[in-house]
Scaffold this motif. Structure first.
Motif: not given
Ligand code: BDP
Length: 334
Positions: A87-95, A103-107, A117-122, A229-237
Motif C-alpha cells: 500500500f501507499a498513500r501518495v499525491s494524485a499527481s504521480p498517479v 489530470n482532469a481532476i487536478q487541472l 472538489m469534494w462534491a466531485v471526488l465523492n 508564500y504566494i497565495l495563488d492557490h493554483h491547484t487542488r491535488v
C-alpha cells in the motif's frame, strides 16, 4: 496405552502447529512520505487499525511514515506495480503517469472551493477515477481520496505576477501537466526531487522554491528556506490511498478481505478530512509566527496567473472535455 498416548500427543501437536500457521497474519507494508501526526499518516494508521479489526487480525498493515520506505512517490508506485509494496498513500499527481485521466481532476483553477472538489471526488467522477485506476493495466487499486488543501508557490523572492516568475527554478511533482504549468508561468520546472529533499535543494540554490499546501510547507521545514508564500492557490491535488493488486495476490489476500480493505479505506476519509482541517490552520499559524511573508494576490493578479496556465486545458484536457464539463456543472452549485 503409553504408545497410544504418545501418538495422540503427536497428532495434537501437529494439528496445533498447523492451526498456528493458518492463523498467522498476512503482513503488508504501507509507504507514506509525511511525518508522524500529519493528517495522512494518522489516516494510514487508522486504515491499518480498521483493516486489522475487520479482518479479525488476518491482515496486518505496517505503516512506514516519513518516507523511510520510499522517499519518492514514483518509486513507491513502481514498487506497487511489481508487487513489492502492498500500500501507499501518495499525491494524485504521480498517479496520472499511469492513469492520465487523473489530470482532469487536478487541472489548475478547476475548483471553486474545497466543497466543490469534494462534491466531485465523492460523486460519480471521483468513483469513476478510482475505477479507472483499477481497470488500467497499472496493477494499482484506488481505495480512497483524502484532502490536501490547495497548493501555492513558495519562493525565495516576492512574486505577484507570472512575469516575475521568469528565471526561477521551481521544484514540481513528477507529472507532465504540472511541469507544463510551471513552463506556462515562465519559470523553469525541476522534477526528480522528493518532498523531503526540497529544503536542502533550496538552500544549495538548485531551486528557488516549490509549491505546496500549508502543512507540507511547514512540516518539511521548507518555510525556513523559502520565506515568501504566494497565495495563488493554483491547484487542488487530492491525496489517494492505493493498494497493489500484485502484492495482494502474492500475499494470497482473499477477495472477501479485499472488499473489507476497500471498506476500511472509505471509512478513513472523514477522519482524514477532520485532521486536515485542524492541521491546515495550525500550520498556517505556525509559519506566520515564524516569519513567513505571506503574499496575498488581488483578483486581477490572480487572474493573470489563471490566464497564463489556461492553455493546459487544451493541451491536457482535450480528451476529457466531458469530465471537465461535468466538474464545471457541479461547480455551479458552489
Ligand atoms: C504533498 C503531498 C505528498 C507529495 C508532496 C509533493 O501530500 O504526497 O509527495 O505534496 O509535492 O502535498 O511531492
Amino acid at each position: 496405552m503409553k504408545k497410544l498416548f504418545a501418538v495422540v500427543l503427536i497428532v495434537v501437536l501437529i494439528m496445533s502447529i498447523g492451526a498456528m500457521a493458518a492463523t498467522k497474519p498476512i503482513k503488508l507494508k504501507l509507504s507514506e512520505v509525511h511525518i508522524a501526526g500529519y493528517p495522512t499518516t494518522l489516516a494510514d494508521q487508522e486504515f491499518a487499525r480498521l483493516v486489522k479489526e475487520k479482518t479479525k487480525g488476518r491482515i496486518v498493515i505496517d505503516v512506514y511514515h516519513g518516507g523511510t520506505l520510499y522517499g519518492s512517490e514514483p518509486e513507491a508506485l513502481e514498487a506497487m506495480v511489481v508487487g513489492e509494496l502492498g500500500f501507499a498513500r501518495v499525491s494524485a499527481s504521480p498517479v496520472a503517469n499511469f492513469v492520465p485521466e487523473i489530470n482532469a481532476i487536478q487541472l489548475p483553477y478547476l475548483y471553486k472551493n474545497k466543497d466543490h472538489m469534494w462534491a466531485v471526488l465523492n460523486g460519480k467522477v471521483g468513483q469513476s477515477m478510482l475505477d479507472k485506476i483499477q481497470a488500467s493495466k497499472s496493477g494499482l487499486i484506488g481505495l480512497a481520496w483524502y484532502d490536501s488543501g490547495s497548493r501555492c508557490f513558495y519562493l525565495t523572492k516576492k512574486v505577484t505576477s507570472p512575469k516575475e516568475m521568469a528565471g526561477l527554478k521551481i521544484r514540481v511533482q513528477d507529472n507532465k501537466m504540472m511541469v507544463r504549468m510551471i513552463e506556462l508561468l515562465g519559470a523553469t520546472p525541476v522534477t526528480g526531487i522528493g518532498p523531503n529533499d526540497i529544503y536542502s535543494n533550496i538552500m544549495s540554490g538548485v531551486i528557488n522554491g516549490a509549491e505546496n499546501n500549508w502543512p507540507t510547507y511547514h512540516t518539511k521545514g521548507d518555510y525556513k528556506a523559502a520565506k515568501y508564500y504566494i497565495l495563488d492557490h493554483h491547484t487542488r491535488v487530492p491525496e489517494i490511498l492505493l493498494a497493489s493488486e500484485a502484492a495482494l495476490k502474492k500475499a494470497k489476500v482473499s477477495d472477501a478481505d479485499i472488499k473489507l480493505i476497500k471498506q476500511a479505506a472509505k471509512e478513513t476519509q472523514a477522519f482524514e478530512i477532520k485532521e486536515w482541517e485542524k492541521m491546515e490552520k495550525k500550520s498556517e499559524q505556525a509559519v506566520r509566527a515564524e516569519g513567513t511573508i505571506v503574499v496575498p494576490l488581488t483578483a486581477q493578479q490572480m487572474e493573470a496567473f489563471q490566464k497564463a496556465v489556461e492553455p493546459i486545458y487544451k493541451e491536457f484536457g482535450s480528451q476529457y472535455t466531458s469530465i471537465i464539463k461535468e466538474i464545471e456543472e457541479i461547480g455551479k452549485k458552489f
